[in-house]
Design an enzyme around this catalytic site. Structure first.
Site, PDB file in Angstrom:
ATOM      1  N   HIS A  30       0.952  -1.286   0.067  1.00  0.00           N
ATOM      2  CA  HIS A  30      -0.097  -0.022  -0.484  1.00  0.00           C
ATOM      3  C   HIS A  30       0.882   1.272   0.003  1.00  0.00           C
ATOM      4  O   HIS A  30       2.303   1.232   0.467  1.00  0.00           O
ATOM      5  CB  HIS A  30      -0.876   0.165   1.787  1.00  0.00           C
ATOM      6  CG  HIS A  30      -0.423  -0.015   2.689  1.00  0.00           C
ATOM      7  ND1 HIS A  30       0.093   1.281   2.448  1.00  0.00           N
ATOM      8  CD2 HIS A  30      -0.390  -1.069   2.776  1.00  0.00           C
ATOM      9  CE1 HIS A  30       0.649   0.686   4.302  1.00  0.00           C
ATOM     10  NE2 HIS A  30       0.736  -0.391   5.185  1.00  0.00           N
ATOM     11  N   GLY A  31       0.179   2.729  -0.925  1.00  0.00           N
ATOM     12  CA  GLY A  31       0.974   3.770  -0.643  1.00  0.00           C
ATOM     13  C   GLY A  31       1.120   4.294   0.984  1.00  0.00           C
ATOM     14  O   GLY A  31       0.579   3.650   2.147  1.00  0.00           O
ATOM     15  N   ASN A  78       2.609   5.648   9.077  1.00  0.00           N
ATOM     16  CA  ASN A  78       3.813   5.706   8.095  1.00  0.00           C
ATOM     17  C   ASN A  78       4.716   6.560   8.335  1.00  0.00           C
ATOM     18  O   ASN A  78       6.038   7.138   8.617  1.00  0.00           O
ATOM     19  CB  ASN A  78       3.539   5.123   6.502  1.00  0.00           C
ATOM     20  CG  ASN A  78       3.299   3.585   6.620  1.00  0.00           C
ATOM     21  OD1 ASN A  78       2.200   3.557   5.301  1.00  0.00           O
ATOM     22  ND2 ASN A  78       3.448   2.600   7.114  1.00  0.00           N
ATOM     23  N   ARG A 105      -5.905   1.213   3.921  1.00  0.00           N
ATOM     24  CA  ARG A 105      -4.576   1.180   3.185  1.00  0.00           C
ATOM     25  C   ARG A 105      -4.317   0.386   1.736  1.00  0.00           C
ATOM     26  O   ARG A 105      -3.861   1.241   0.698  1.00  0.00           O
ATOM     27  CB  ARG A 105      -3.519   1.142   4.336  1.00  0.00           C
ATOM     28  CG  ARG A 105      -3.068   0.180   4.851  1.00  0.00           C
ATOM     29  CD  ARG A 105      -2.708   0.925   6.216  1.00  0.00           C
ATOM     30  NE  ARG A 105      -1.601  -0.497   6.661  1.00  0.00           N
ATOM     31  CZ  ARG A 105      -2.274  -0.589   8.136  1.00  0.00           C
ATOM     32  NH1 ARG A 105      -3.425  -0.466   7.945  1.00  0.00           N
ATOM     33  NH2 ARG A 105      -1.423  -2.236   8.502  1.00  0.00           N
ATOM     34  N   GLU A 125      -1.579  -6.513   7.799  1.00  0.00           N
ATOM     35  CA  GLU A 125      -0.262  -6.746   8.009  1.00  0.00           C
ATOM     36  C   GLU A 125       0.160  -7.677   9.390  1.00  0.00           C
ATOM     37  O   GLU A 125      -0.922  -7.717   9.755  1.00  0.00           O
ATOM     38  CB  GLU A 125       0.104  -4.738   8.587  1.00  0.00           C
ATOM     39  CG  GLU A 125       1.844  -4.418   9.342  1.00  0.00           C
ATOM     40  CD  GLU A 125       2.685  -4.918   8.386  1.00  0.00           C
ATOM     41  OE1 GLU A 125       2.761  -6.477   8.135  1.00  0.00           O
ATOM     42  OE2 GLU A 125       3.145  -4.029   7.989  1.00  0.00           O
ATOM     43  N   TYR A 131       1.601  -6.487  15.727  1.00  0.00           N
ATOM     44  CA  TYR A 131       2.470  -5.921  16.560  1.00  0.00           C
ATOM     45  C   TYR A 131       2.744  -5.996  18.158  1.00  0.00           C
ATOM     46  O   TYR A 131       3.210  -5.473  18.317  1.00  0.00           O
ATOM     47  CB  TYR A 131       3.343  -4.491  15.628  1.00  0.00           C
ATOM     48  CG  TYR A 131       4.165  -4.684  14.647  1.00  0.00           C
ATOM     49  CD1 TYR A 131       5.088  -4.793  14.662  1.00  0.00           C
ATOM     50  CD2 TYR A 131       4.041  -3.851  13.428  1.00  0.00           C
ATOM     51  CE1 TYR A 131       6.422  -4.897  14.000  1.00  0.00           C
ATOM     52  CE2 TYR A 131       4.921  -4.124  12.288  1.00  0.00           C
ATOM     53  CZ  TYR A 131       5.710  -4.584  12.698  1.00  0.00           C
ATOM     54  OH  TYR A 131       7.008  -4.611  11.741  1.00  0.00           O
ATOM     55  N   LYS A 140       7.558   4.485  16.669  1.00  0.00           N
ATOM     56  CA  LYS A 140       8.881   3.326  16.757  1.00  0.00           C
ATOM     57  C   LYS A 140      10.863   4.328  17.365  1.00  0.00           C
ATOM     58  O   LYS A 140      11.072   3.160  17.726  1.00  0.00           O
ATOM     59  CB  LYS A 140       9.458   3.004  15.339  1.00  0.00           C
ATOM     60  CG  LYS A 140       8.413   2.424  14.282  1.00  0.00           C
ATOM     61  CD  LYS A 140       8.480   2.262  12.768  1.00  0.00           C
ATOM     62  CE  LYS A 140       7.393   1.531  12.167  1.00  0.00           C
ATOM     63  NZ  LYS A 140       7.089   1.692  11.192  1.00  0.00           N
ATOM     64  N   HIS A 163       0.548  -5.896   2.699  1.00  0.00           N
ATOM     65  CA  HIS A 163       1.616  -4.838   3.796  1.00  0.00           C
ATOM     66  C   HIS A 163       2.765  -5.652   3.745  1.00  0.00           C
ATOM     67  O   HIS A 163       3.317  -6.233   3.163  1.00  0.00           O
ATOM     68  CB  HIS A 163       0.590  -5.390   4.593  1.00  0.00           C
ATOM     69  CG  HIS A 163      -1.170  -4.531   4.420  1.00  0.00           C
ATOM     70  ND1 HIS A 163      -0.990  -3.476   5.085  1.00  0.00           N
ATOM     71  CD2 HIS A 163      -1.910  -5.163   4.300  1.00  0.00           C
ATOM     72  CE1 HIS A 163      -2.786  -3.809   5.133  1.00  0.00           C
ATOM     73  NE2 HIS A 163      -3.025  -4.379   4.608  1.00  0.00           N
TER      74      HIS A 163
END
Length: 250
Positions: free
Chosen positions: A9-10, A15, A60, A87, A90, A98, A182
């Protein structure tokens, strides 16, 4: 011959914000929309005509797929949405910055959580509102199948049944298939397709919005693969993904 395209995905809002996203349903940014448009242009220039497309149940990826297909005038292509292409989950890291997580736990530990093959991050509690068991889109699934955290290895375990049941039969029928998903669900597929080692996959990063084209033989063994467009641009984008935890940006 069977042709497969993998498309991450963009750029999503998280992100951009440099947060662990996982199964959180974050939309793409305007930059991400531009990446999706460019991906469509690259696939159109390549002369690709898709028979079927697959994506996750996260917006997304869905929006990237629809945007790219619209550029190609192929919005008619049948699309299957599945949680198995989501995805990597996490766990308790979802939503965290991050770079801040790196400052707190150390670069080595965060790299293990982000890039090790079989070490998952700390798990999300089942009672957490963000756990997929509490999301309507997964209400019909067995709660035991829904992850509270995942490693790349368990992400591959989740993705492979869908590959064998849905994607591989289409490719064996000589169809051209697009999978828009993803970074880690695609890394899992990349590992399976290219048979790289557990150590090698740690250094593989999938850039956003750049189609990865696989030419396969009749047994679905990889004959060749390449990113569409400028290979140097793809390399730079992959390096940017690798540096997220260090740089604090995407």
């Amino acid at each position: 011959m069977p042709t497969l395209v993998l498309l991450r995905h963009g750029q999503s809002q998280w992100n951009l914000d440099n947060r662990f996203t996982g199964w959180v349903d974050v939309d793409i940014t305007e930059a991400g929309r531009q990446e999706a448009l460019k991906a469509g242009e690259l696939m159109k220039a390549e002369g690709l005509r898709f028979d079927f497309a697959h994506t996750s149940v996260l917006k997304r990826a869905i929006r990237t797929l629809n945007t790219a297909l619209e550029v190609m005038d192929q919005l008619w292509v049948p699309v299957e949405k599945t949680w198995r292409l989501n995805e990597r989950h996490y766990g308790a890291l979802q939503g965290l910055d991050k770079a801040e997580t790196t400052a707190k736990h150390g670069e080595a530990q965060v790299k293990i959580w982000r890039r090790s093959y079989d070490v998952p991050p700390p798990a999300m509690d089942l009672k957490d509102p963000g756990h997929p068991a509490n999301d309507l889109r997964y209400a019909k699934l067995d709660v035991k199948a829904l992850p509270g955290t995942e490693s790349l290895a368990t992400t591959l375990d989740r993705v492979l049944p869908y590959w064998h049941d849905a994607i591989a039969p289409q490719l064996k029928a000589q169809q051209t298939v697009l999978v828009t998903a993803h970074g880690n669900s695609l890394r899992a597929l990349y590992k399976y397709l290219t048979d790289v080692t557990e150590a090698q996959i740690l250094e593989i990063n999938i850039p956003t919005g750049i189609p990865l084209l696989f030419d396969l033989d009749d047994a679905l063994k990889v004959k060749s693969f390449r990113y569409l467009g400028d290979p140097d641009a793809a390399k730079r984008a992959a390096e940017a993904v690798a540096n997220q935890a260090k740089a604090g940006k995407h």
